[in-house]
Design an enzyme around this catalytic site. Structure first.
Site, mmCIF file in Angstrom:
data_model
loop_
_atom_site.group_PDB
_atom_site.id
_atom_site.type_symbol
_atom_site.label_atom_id
_atom_site.label_comp_id
_atom_site.label_asym_id
_atom_site.label_seq_id
_atom_site.Cartn_x
_atom_site.Cartn_y
_atom_site.Cartn_z
ATOM 1 N N SER A 137 0.862 -1.181 0.000
ATOM 2 C CA SER A 137 0.000 0.000 0.000
ATOM 3 C C SER A 137 0.900 1.233 0.000
ATOM 4 O O SER A 137 1.702 1.418 0.905
ATOM 5 C CB SER A 137 -0.867 -0.052 1.269
ATOM 6 O OG SER A 137 -1.657 1.102 1.390
ATOM 7 N N LEU A 164 -2.455 2.231 -4.586
ATOM 8 C CA LEU A 164 -2.171 3.646 -4.406
ATOM 9 C C LEU A 164 -3.248 4.276 -3.553
ATOM 10 O O LEU A 164 -4.449 4.110 -3.828
ATOM 11 C CB LEU A 164 -2.140 4.371 -5.766
ATOM 12 C CG LEU A 164 -1.134 3.874 -6.804
ATOM 13 C CD1 LEU A 164 -1.231 4.748 -8.060
ATOM 14 C CD2 LEU A 164 0.286 3.874 -6.252
ATOM 15 N N ASP A 191 -7.116 3.128 -3.121
ATOM 16 C CA ASP A 191 -7.863 3.176 -1.853
ATOM 17 C C ASP A 191 -8.105 4.634 -1.480
ATOM 18 O O ASP A 191 -7.155 5.402 -1.309
ATOM 19 C CB ASP A 191 -7.043 2.479 -0.748
ATOM 20 C CG ASP A 191 -7.805 2.365 0.572
ATOM 21 O OD1 ASP A 191 -8.962 2.819 0.655
ATOM 22 O OD2 ASP A 191 -7.219 1.818 1.533
ATOM 23 N N ASN A 193 -10.176 5.658 1.201
ATOM 24 C CA ASN A 193 -10.497 5.877 2.623
ATOM 25 C C ASN A 193 -11.604 6.914 2.823
ATOM 26 O O ASN A 193 -11.441 7.870 3.593
ATOM 27 C CB ASN A 193 -9.244 6.263 3.417
ATOM 28 C CG ASN A 193 -8.277 5.113 3.597
ATOM 29 O OD1 ASN A 193 -7.213 5.107 2.988
ATOM 30 N ND2 ASN A 193 -8.642 4.109 4.378
ATOM 31 N N GLY A 293 -4.399 -4.430 6.070
ATOM 32 C CA GLY A 293 -3.464 -4.253 7.180
ATOM 33 C C GLY A 293 -3.609 -2.877 7.784
ATOM 34 O O GLY A 293 -4.304 -2.011 7.228
HETATM 35 O O1 OSB Z 1 -7.267 1.741 4.511
HETATM 36 O O2 OSB Z 1 -6.185 -0.033 4.217
HETATM 37 C C1 OSB Z 1 -6.302 1.053 4.776
HETATM 38 C C2 OSB Z 1 -3.223 1.683 6.954
HETATM 39 C C3 OSB Z 1 -3.793 2.329 8.031
HETATM 40 C C4 OSB Z 1 -5.144 2.584 8.018
HETATM 41 C C5 OSB Z 1 -5.920 2.189 6.923
HETATM 42 C C6 OSB Z 1 -5.353 1.525 5.850
HETATM 43 C C7 OSB Z 1 -3.971 1.303 5.856
HETATM 44 C C8 OSB Z 1 -3.250 0.702 4.740
HETATM 45 C C9 OSB Z 1 -1.912 0.075 5.037
HETATM 46 O O3 OSB Z 1 -3.609 0.763 3.589
HETATM 47 C C10 OSB Z 1 -1.869 -1.365 4.823
HETATM 48 C C11 OSB Z 1 -0.647 -2.014 5.433
HETATM 49 O O4 OSB Z 1 0.374 -2.105 4.746
HETATM 50 O O5 OSB Z 1 -0.699 -2.428 6.610
HETATM 51 MG MG MG Z 2 -8.446 0.672 3.105
#
Ligand code: OSB
Ligand code: MG
Length: 371
Positions: A137, A164, A191, A193, A293
């Site tokens: 990520s 990304l 992603d 969010n 993750g």
């Molecule tokens: O939205 O997946 C997510 C990390 C912190 C909070 C939300 C997310 C993430 C990641 C990181 O995308 C994933 C990882 O490498 O642990």
């Molecule tokens: Mg996510």
């Protein structure tokens, strides 16, 4: 089994690169570990996935500590000798919400129980492979050049899929450049969010020509109807992360057409038992899943890698190698081998907890009273 000792270890590990998402920037992995000791002397370890501030979801670390100490742990203690991981969800069910606090407790109990039974998480959960393909990520960067250099590095290391992070103002251009630079064969996804609204549907449709595997959580977490409407407009498959906190949510989202892929994050759904149920619901509906993750240390990543070895996990997860996050991990490092991570095979988490490194990274230890 009975809890004889329970402590919270607050730890802070610097990240090798700051991780920027649409909701904020992390410079460290700031969290607490739970260390449980049973009356028979077995240890259980787990890592809380919450962050210092309630920006990814409504949970945050200080709140998780409070709900554990005052509301969750007393309910587990009430089980007495009858404590076992499968009884944890029912015992904690009267407490509404707080899946990440429930997850850390259930995982520590499950780890201790599996160590006592000499069984790995993978074996317990139903892993069918001994290694899983690793994705990575990639956070929002200051410049496109910086992004290209990071992606190029990750691909040279062998990562099998690039995700990304996007937000308004950092979406079409980074995706276009990465697709053009690294070619049509690159497994690429994004992603958001929750950074968009349904009014952005036509804008997001402009991602369609880049053949993304999926767009993750474009809209607010409680907007299943919006995701269903968006999915009608986009050719890019819609994947949900924040919206899915239970197997029931997963079934609802699938039935509504709000997603055609699911990011399964054990912490977000209250633990590995519920995560496996989501996997089962998805498989029954022909919906692919992958393991997300939360920038976990090896302690949190080990059981995630085990989960990612279940048969419905048909897409590479955000389970990256230790050096993507930290210079020193709290377990022997997870390393990429041909773009894959090995599923741990030892009892419980399956990897050793490096207690001297934990000690070094510990900023505070809070013993939870058991009376
Ligand atoms: O939205 O997946 C997510 C990390 C912190 C909070 C939300 C997310 C993430 C990641 C990181 O995308 C994933 C990882 O490498 O642990
Ligand atoms: Mg996510």
């Amino acid at each position: 089994m009975r809890i004889a000792h329970l402590e919270l270890r607050w730890v802070k590990l610097p990240l090798v690169t700051p991780f920027r998402t649409s909701f904020g920037t992390a410079h460290d992995r700031d969290t607490f570990l739970l260390r449980l000791v049973t009356d028979e002397g077995f240890e259980g370890w787990a890592e809380c996935a919450a962050e210092p501030e309630p920006l990814y979801s409504e949970e945050f670390l200080a709140g998780a500590e409070m709900v554990l100490r005052d509301h969750l742990v007393p309910r587990l203690l009430a089980l007495g000798d009858a404590l076992s991981a499968t009884r944890v969800p029912t015992a904690l069910a009267p407490v509404k919400g707080h899946p990440m606090a429930k997850h850390v407790l259930e995982t520590a109990v499950l780890d201790a129980e599996l160590r006592a039974a000499d069984m790995s998480f993978g074996r317990y959960l139903g892993a069918v492979v001994d290694r899983v393909p690793a994705g990575v990520s990639v956070g929002i960067m200051d410049t496109i050049d910086e992004l290209v250099s990071h992606v190029s590095d990750y691909l040279a290391q062998g990562y099998r899929r690039i995700k990304l992070k996007i937000e308004p103002g950092w979406d079409l251009e980074p995706v276009r450049v990465v697709r053009e630079k690294f070619g049509d064969d690159l497994l690429l996804q994004v992603d958001a969010n929750t950074a968009y609204t349904l009014a952005d549907a036509q804008h997001l449709a402009r991602l369609d020509p880049f053949d993304l595997l999926l767009i993750e959580q474009p809209l607010a977490e409680d907007d299943l109807r919006g995701h269903a409407a968006l999915a009608e407009v986009l050719r890019t498959p819609v994947c949900l992360d924040e919206s899915i906190t239970s197997a029931r949510d997963a079934a609802t989202a699938i039935a509504l057409g709000a997603c055609s892929v699911i990011n399964v994050k054990p912490a977000r759904v209250g633990g590995y038992l519920e995560a496996r149920r989501i996997h089962d619901v998805a498989v029954a509906n022909g919906v692919p899943v992958w393991c997300g993750g939360m920038l976990e240390t090896g302690i949190g990543r080990a059981p995630n890698v085990a989960l990612a070895a279940l048969p419905g996990f048909v897409m590479p997860g955000d389970t990256s190698a230790s050096d993507r996050y930290f210079t020193t991990d709290l377990t022997p490092p997870f390393v990429l081998d041909d773009g894959h991570l090995a599923v741990p095979t030892g009892p419980g988490l399956g990897v050793e907890v490096l207690t001297d490194v934990v000690e070094e990274m510990t900023t505070a230890t809070h013993t939870i009273p058991l009376t």
